[in-house]
Motif scaffolding. Sequence first.
Motif, PDB file in Angstrom:
ATOM      1  N   UNK A 137      24.667 -53.563  49.372  1.00 44.24           N
ATOM      2  CA  UNK A 137      23.376 -52.937  49.657  1.00 44.24           C
ATOM      3  C   UNK A 137      22.414 -53.412  48.581  1.00 44.24           C
ATOM      4  N   UNK A 138      21.848 -54.566  48.806  1.00 42.51           N
ATOM      5  CA  UNK A 138      21.017 -55.250  47.822  1.00 42.51           C
ATOM      6  C   UNK A 138      19.553 -54.962  48.098  1.00 42.51           C
ATOM      7  N   UNK A 139      18.834 -54.512  47.068  1.00 44.32           N
ATOM      8  CA  UNK A 139      17.430 -54.145  47.221  1.00 44.32           C
ATOM      9  C   UNK A 139      16.520 -55.117  46.486  1.00 44.32           C
ATOM     10  N   UNK A 140      15.363 -55.344  47.081  1.00 47.24           N
ATOM     11  CA  UNK A 140      14.303 -56.102  46.430  1.00 47.24           C
ATOM     12  C   UNK A 140      13.007 -55.298  46.517  1.00 47.24           C
ATOM     13  N   UNK A 141      12.123 -55.551  45.565  1.00 50.09           N
ATOM     14  CA  UNK A 141      10.778 -54.986  45.616  1.00 50.09           C
ATOM     15  C   UNK A 141       9.797 -56.132  45.767  1.00 50.09           C
ATOM     16  N   UNK A 142       8.991 -56.038  46.809  1.00 51.60           N
ATOM     17  CA  UNK A 142       7.969 -57.043  47.086  1.00 51.60           C
ATOM     18  C   UNK A 142       6.615 -56.434  46.738  1.00 51.60           C
ATOM     19  N   UNK A 143       5.919 -57.036  45.803  1.00 48.44           N
ATOM     20  CA  UNK A 143       4.588 -56.580  45.399  1.00 48.44           C
ATOM     21  C   UNK A 143       3.584 -57.626  45.862  1.00 48.44           C
ATOM     22  N   UNK A 144       2.877 -57.324  46.925  1.00 49.37           N
ATOM     23  CA  UNK A 144       1.924 -58.288  47.473  1.00 49.37           C
ATOM     24  C   UNK A 144       0.715 -58.452  46.562  1.00 49.37           C
ATOM     25  N   UNK A 145       0.293 -57.397  45.905  1.00 54.09           N
ATOM     26  CA  UNK A 145      -0.869 -57.486  45.019  1.00 54.09           C
ATOM     27  C   UNK A 145      -0.591 -58.478  43.888  1.00 54.09           C
ATOM     28  N   UNK A 146       0.585 -58.342  43.257  1.00 53.44           N
ATOM     29  CA  UNK A 146       0.966 -59.227  42.147  1.00 53.44           C
ATOM     30  C   UNK A 146       1.653 -60.509  42.622  1.00 53.44           C
ATOM     31  N   UNK A 147       2.031 -60.534  43.910  1.00 56.98           N
ATOM     32  CA  UNK A 147       2.752 -61.654  44.519  1.00 56.98           C
ATOM     33  C   UNK A 147       4.078 -61.926  43.803  1.00 56.98           C
ATOM     34  N   UNK A 148       4.851 -60.846  43.639  1.00 51.29           N
ATOM     35  CA  UNK A 148       6.144 -60.960  42.978  1.00 51.29           C
ATOM     36  C   UNK A 148       7.261 -60.368  43.830  1.00 51.29           C
ATOM     37  N   UNK A 149       8.455 -60.891  43.600  1.00 55.41           N
ATOM     38  CA  UNK A 149       9.689 -60.355  44.174  1.00 55.41           C
ATOM     39  C   UNK A 149      10.583 -60.026  42.986  1.00 55.41           C
ATOM     40  N   UNK A 150      11.018 -58.772  42.893  1.00 50.52           N
ATOM     41  CA  UNK A 150      11.850 -58.354  41.761  1.00 50.52           C
ATOM     42  C   UNK A 150      12.990 -57.476  42.242  1.00 50.52           C
ATOM     43  N   UNK A 151      13.965 -57.285  41.355  1.00 48.74           N
ATOM     44  CA  UNK A 151      15.003 -56.279  41.584  1.00 48.74           C
ATOM     45  C   UNK A 151      15.317 -55.583  40.268  1.00 48.74           C
ATOM     46  N   UNK A 152      16.168 -54.587  40.327  1.00 49.23           N
ATOM     47  CA  UNK A 152      16.458 -53.783  39.138  1.00 49.23           C
ATOM     48  C   UNK A 152      17.269 -54.529  38.091  1.00 49.23           C
ATOM     49  N   UNK A 153      17.864 -55.671  38.482  1.00 46.99           N
ATOM     50  CA  UNK A 153      18.690 -56.450  37.553  1.00 46.99           C
ATOM     51  C   UNK A 153      17.912 -57.532  36.819  1.00 46.99           C
ATOM     52  N   UNK A 154      16.603 -57.552  36.993  1.00 43.18           N
ATOM     53  CA  UNK A 154      15.785 -58.498  36.252  1.00 43.18           C
ATOM     54  C   UNK A 154      15.412 -59.763  37.001  1.00 43.18           C
ATOM     55  N   UNK A 155      15.848 -59.894  38.235  1.00 42.40           N
ATOM     56  CA  UNK A 155      15.439 -61.048  39.034  1.00 42.40           C
ATOM     57  C   UNK A 155      13.934 -60.991  39.245  1.00 42.40           C
ATOM     58  N   UNK A 156      13.271 -62.137  39.176  1.00 41.34           N
ATOM     59  CA  UNK A 156      11.825 -62.163  39.394  1.00 41.34           C
ATOM     60  C   UNK A 156      11.416 -63.519  39.941  1.00 41.34           C
ATOM     61  N   UNK A 157      10.736 -63.497  41.071  1.00 42.93           N
ATOM     62  CA  UNK A 157      10.156 -64.690  41.665  1.00 42.93           C
ATOM     63  C   UNK A 157       8.675 -64.430  41.896  1.00 42.93           C
ATOM     64  N   UNK A 158       7.895 -65.479  41.820  1.00 38.49           N
ATOM     65  CA  UNK A 158       6.478 -65.409  42.172  1.00 38.49           C
ATOM     66  C   UNK A 158       6.292 -66.208  43.449  1.00 38.49           C
ATOM     67  N   UNK A 159       5.502 -65.671  44.374  1.00 36.60           N
ATOM     68  CA  UNK A 159       5.255 -66.398  45.613  1.00 36.60           C
ATOM     69  C   UNK A 159       3.761 -66.586  45.808  1.00 36.60           C
ATOM     70  N   UNK A 160       3.418 -67.598  46.584  1.00 39.66           N
ATOM     71  CA  UNK A 160       2.031 -67.898  46.903  1.00 39.66           C
ATOM     72  C   UNK A 160       1.701 -67.353  48.288  1.00 39.66           C
ATOM     73  N   UNK A 161       0.482 -66.949  48.487  1.00 38.89           N
ATOM     74  CA  UNK A 161       0.013 -66.561  49.813  1.00 38.89           C
ATOM     75  C   UNK A 161      -1.487 -66.786  49.889  1.00 38.89           C
TER      76      UNK A 161
END
Length: 196
Positions: A137-161
């Motif tokens: 049961x893997x969770x991600x948080x998508x923040x469209x304002x900041x354009x980031x994808x993160x999780x509680x374990x420290x994963x972080x990606x930046x995306x373009x839109x």
Amino acid sequence: MKPFTIHTGFVAPLPYANVDTDQMIPKQFLKRIEKSGFGQFLFYDWRYKENGTEDTTFILNRSCYRSASILIAGQNFGCGSSREHAPWALLDYGFKVLIAPSFADIFYSNCFKNGLLPIRLSEREVALLFEAVRETSYELTIDLVQQTITNKDGLAFIFETDPYRKRMLIEGLDDIGLTEKYNLYISNFEKKCHFL
């Protein structure tokens, strides 16, 4: 359309390339004119056997992925026809975010117009997500304002839109909603030009 700013949800992997809109929503289910009611038919030929029972080997039929609202897919997701029923079915099923290395252009545009956020990441980043989401049961948080994808374990990606599409999603606007924001100006213009 509901505004989209931040979404946290469980992730389901669909590690196939070239998933087309006919596979997402088969043609026999395109008899409705409403945007709702298509979720039950999403990936129908993959989710169900010929006798109508669930195929337990298909990823979305596994218990750990049933409540997923984020879908990770392979390259060229959404190829095929240009019908909007595919984003409707994904939304109606419960997906809010799609992540893939690439999307078919018309499908990509249709997602934004219907409140579904498609995110392009590199093949390496998508591969890392596929690895992370296996049987959990893997969770991600998508923040469209900041354009980031993160999780509680420290994963972080930046995306373009695209800034325009981003604004439309954040404000919860489709093309009609955007036009309606200018109703007063349109009405005043019509009166001024004696259209009424």
